[in-house]
Design an enzyme around this catalytic site. Structure first.
Site, PDB file in Angstrom:
ATOM      1  N   HIS A  38       0.950  -1.081   0.002  1.00 61.94           N
ATOM      2  CA  HIS A  38      -0.044  -0.016   0.264  1.00 61.94           C
ATOM      3  C   HIS A  38       0.599   1.619   0.120  1.00 61.94           C
ATOM      4  O   HIS A  38       0.452   1.780  -0.319  1.00 61.94           O
ATOM      5  CB  HIS A  38      -1.113   0.483   0.939  1.00 61.94           C
ATOM      6  CG  HIS A  38      -2.048  -0.720   1.373  1.00 61.94           C
ATOM      7  ND1 HIS A  38      -2.225  -2.262   2.524  1.00 61.94           N
ATOM      8  CD2 HIS A  38      -3.390  -1.143   0.417  1.00 61.94           C
ATOM      9  CE1 HIS A  38      -3.048  -2.816   1.747  1.00 61.94           C
ATOM     10  NE2 HIS A  38      -3.819  -2.763   0.902  1.00 61.94           N
ATOM     11  N   GLY A 148      -3.117  -2.052  -7.354  1.00 60.37           N
ATOM     12  CA  GLY A 148      -1.906  -3.487  -6.925  1.00 60.37           C
ATOM     13  C   GLY A 148      -1.889  -4.289  -7.910  1.00 60.37           C
ATOM     14  O   GLY A 148      -3.334  -4.781  -7.850  1.00 60.37           O
ATOM     15  N   GLU A 149      -1.040  -4.597  -8.375  1.00 58.92           N
ATOM     16  CA  GLU A 149      -0.847  -5.422  -9.558  1.00 58.92           C
ATOM     17  C   GLU A 149      -1.362  -6.706  -9.265  1.00 58.92           C
ATOM     18  O   GLU A 149      -1.725  -8.041  -9.894  1.00 58.92           O
ATOM     19  CB  GLU A 149      -0.007  -5.386 -10.560  1.00 58.92           C
ATOM     20  CG  GLU A 149       0.338  -4.217 -12.176  1.00 58.92           C
ATOM     21  CD  GLU A 149       1.465  -4.889 -12.465  1.00 58.92           C
ATOM     22  OE1 GLU A 149       2.427  -4.680 -12.443  1.00 58.92           O
ATOM     23  OE2 GLU A 149       1.994  -3.342 -13.810  1.00 58.92           O
ATOM     24  N   LYS A 150      -1.279  -6.879  -7.302  1.00 54.20           N
ATOM     25  CA  LYS A 150      -1.220  -8.428  -7.206  1.00 54.20           C
ATOM     26  C   LYS A 150      -2.701  -8.793  -7.052  1.00 54.20           C
ATOM     27  O   LYS A 150      -2.668  -9.868  -7.809  1.00 54.20           O
ATOM     28  CB  LYS A 150      -0.494  -7.999  -5.747  1.00 54.20           C
ATOM     29  CG  LYS A 150      -0.386  -9.649  -5.329  1.00 54.20           C
ATOM     30  CD  LYS A 150      -0.951  -9.638  -3.436  1.00 54.20           C
ATOM     31  CE  LYS A 150      -2.338 -10.287  -3.279  1.00 54.20           C
ATOM     32  NZ  LYS A 150      -3.176 -10.641  -2.157  1.00 54.20           N
ATOM     33  N   SER A 191      -2.720  -7.961   3.069  1.00 58.33           N
ATOM     34  CA  SER A 191      -3.312  -7.911   4.049  1.00 58.33           C
ATOM     35  C   SER A 191      -3.656  -9.392   4.374  1.00 58.33           C
ATOM     36  O   SER A 191      -2.975  -9.409   6.033  1.00 58.33           O
ATOM     37  CB  SER A 191      -4.537  -7.175   4.103  1.00 58.33           C
ATOM     38  OG  SER A 191      -4.732  -6.089   3.699  1.00 58.33           O
ATOM     39  N   ARG A 192      -3.783 -10.187   4.173  1.00 61.77           N
ATOM     40  CA  ARG A 192      -4.337 -11.781   4.315  1.00 61.77           C
ATOM     41  C   ARG A 192      -3.203 -12.521   4.660  1.00 61.77           C
ATOM     42  O   ARG A 192      -3.250 -13.822   5.927  1.00 61.77           O
ATOM     43  CB  ARG A 192      -5.105 -12.260   3.636  1.00 61.77           C
ATOM     44  CG  ARG A 192      -6.393 -11.827   3.244  1.00 61.77           C
ATOM     45  CD  ARG A 192      -7.617 -12.978   2.604  1.00 61.77           C
ATOM     46  NE  ARG A 192      -9.179 -12.561   2.027  1.00 61.77           N
ATOM     47  CZ  ARG A 192      -9.045 -11.117   1.099  1.00 61.77           C
ATOM     48  NH1 ARG A 192      -8.612 -11.522   0.768  1.00 61.77           N
ATOM     49  NH2 ARG A 192     -10.592 -11.453   1.651  1.00 61.77           N
TER      50      ARG A 192
END
Ligand code: PAF
Length: 302
Positions: A38, A148-150, A191-192
Site C-alpha cells: 500500500h 496493486g497488480e497483485k 493484508s491476508r
C-alpha cells in the site's frame, strides 16, 4: 492529514481546498491493514499528484457469506499513522452505513473479465468490488486511481468498468511488492498474510517460486502454456498443505492461452500476459501473478 468519515464531509473538504491552481488528485482505494504494498501505491500517487486521498473501507459487498469479512484485520489508528507518514492528505474511512444506506439496491456488474478465476471461485466478489470502486471514484473524483497488480483480475475489472462507463480517471497499476525477508523471499505482500504464522508465510512463498519456475522455462524458450504450467505445478506439489484453486496463463482480456505466439503478439500485448495462481494454504486463500517475462526484459521489449 485530515481524517474524514462521511461522504458529505469528504466533498466539502475536497471543494474547500481547491484554490483555483491546477490540482491533480490521486486516489488509493484500500481495505486497510496497510503494508509496504500500500505504501508503494501511496508513493506513486504522491509522486504523480498534488494531493492524495486514501480510502479505507472494508467493503461488505465483496465478501461471500462464508468469507472473512468479520475477521478482516482492522486497525484505523495504526493505518492512519502509516498513511500520514507516507504523505496521504486525506484519509477517507467511512462506516458501512455511510456507504450503503438502508435500501441500497444498485450493483455494478462487469461481464467477461470478471467471470473466471476469482470470479468463479468467489461469486459476487467482483460485482462488490466494481460497485464500491465506482462509488469511490464518484465521491473523490480523482485524476488517477492506484491499484496493486497483485489483484490482477481486479485491475482488469476496474479498467474494463472505467472504459465501458466513461469514468474520467486514469487507472494506474502498480507492480506487486514482495517480501525480501530471507525465510519468505518473493511472497507477495497481502493484508491476508497477517493470518499466517512466520513459518506458514515462509511455506506460502511457494506460490511465487512456482510462477518463477514457469517464467524461467519461458525465458528458456518454452512457448506451450501446458509445459509452463507443469513447471509451476511441480513446484506447488512440494507444499503438502496447499490446495490449488487455479493456475493459468491469461492474456490482457483474461482469456486463457494455450501457447504464446511471440511472432503474432505485439510487445504491448505480451506485457499483459500473466501467469496466475490461487491456492488455499493453512485455511487462507492466497493469490499471486507474474508477467511472462521479467520486469527488466519487459522494459527492454517495449
Ligand atoms: O483491493 C482492495 O483492497 C479492494 O478490493 C478495493 C479495491 C479497495 C475495493 O474494496
Amino acid at each position: 492529514m485530515q481524517l474524514v468519515h462521511s461522504p458529505a464531509e469528504l466533498l466539502s473538504v475536497l471543494r474547500k481546498d481547491q484554490t483555483g491552481t491546477p490540482e491533480s488528485l490521486g486516489l488509493v482505494p484500500t481495505m486497510g491493514a496497510l503494508h509496504a504494498g500500500h505504501t508503494e501505491l501511496i508513493r506513486r500517487a504522491r509522486a504523480e499528484n498534488t494531493r492524495v486521498v486514501l480510502s479505507l473501507f472494508v467493503n461488505p459487498l465483496q465478501f461471500g457469506p462464508h468469507e472473512d469479512f468479520a475477521a478482516y484485520p482492522r486497525d484505523l489508528a495504526g493505518d492512519a499513522r502509516i498513511a500520514e507518514d507516507a504523505g496521504v492528505d486525506i484519509l477517507f474511512a467511512p462506516p458501512v452505513s455511510q456507504m450503503y444506506s438502508s435500501g441500497f439496491a444498485s450493483r455494478v456488474s462487469v461481464e467477461g473479465v470478471s467471470e473466471g478465476f476469482d470470479g468463479a471461485s468467489r461469486p459476487g466478489h467482483f460485482t462488490g468490488v466494481a460497485t464500491v470502486v465506482l462509488k469511490l471514484l464518484n465521491l473523490v473524483q480523482p485524476t488517477r486511481a492506484y491499484f496493486g497488480e497483485k489483484d490482477w483480475q481486479q485491475l482488469a475489472v476496474v479498467r474494463r468498468m472505467v472504459r465501458d462507463l466513461n469514468v474520467p480517471v486514469e487507472i494506474v497499476g502498480v507492480p506487486t511488492v514482495r517480501s525480501a525477508l530471507p525465510h519468505e523471499t518473493g511472497l507477495a505482500l497481502s493484508s491476508r498474510n497477517t493470518y499466517l504464522s512466520a513459518e506458514q508465510r515462509s511455506r506460502a512463498a511457494v506460490l511465487s517460486r512456482a510462477l518463477r519456475a514457469a517464467q524461467a522455462l519461458y525465458a528458456a524458450g518454452e512457448r506451450r502454456s501446458k509445459a509452463l504450467l507443469a513447471a509451476a505445478s511441480a513446484e506447488l506439489a512440494s507444499e503438502s498443505g496447499l490446495t490449488l484453486d487455479y493456475l493459468a496463463l491469461v492474456d490482457g482480456d483474461m482469456n486463457e492461452r494455450e501457447w504464446v505466439d511471440n511472432e503474432g503478439v505485439s510487445a504491448e500485448s505480451l506485457a499483459e500476459y500473466r501467469l496466475l495462481v490461487a491456492a488455499r494454504l493453512f485455511g487462507v486463500r492466497l493469490i499471486d501473478n507474474m508477467p511472462l517475462i521479467s520486469a527488466d526484459a519487459l522494459t527492454a521489449a517495449l
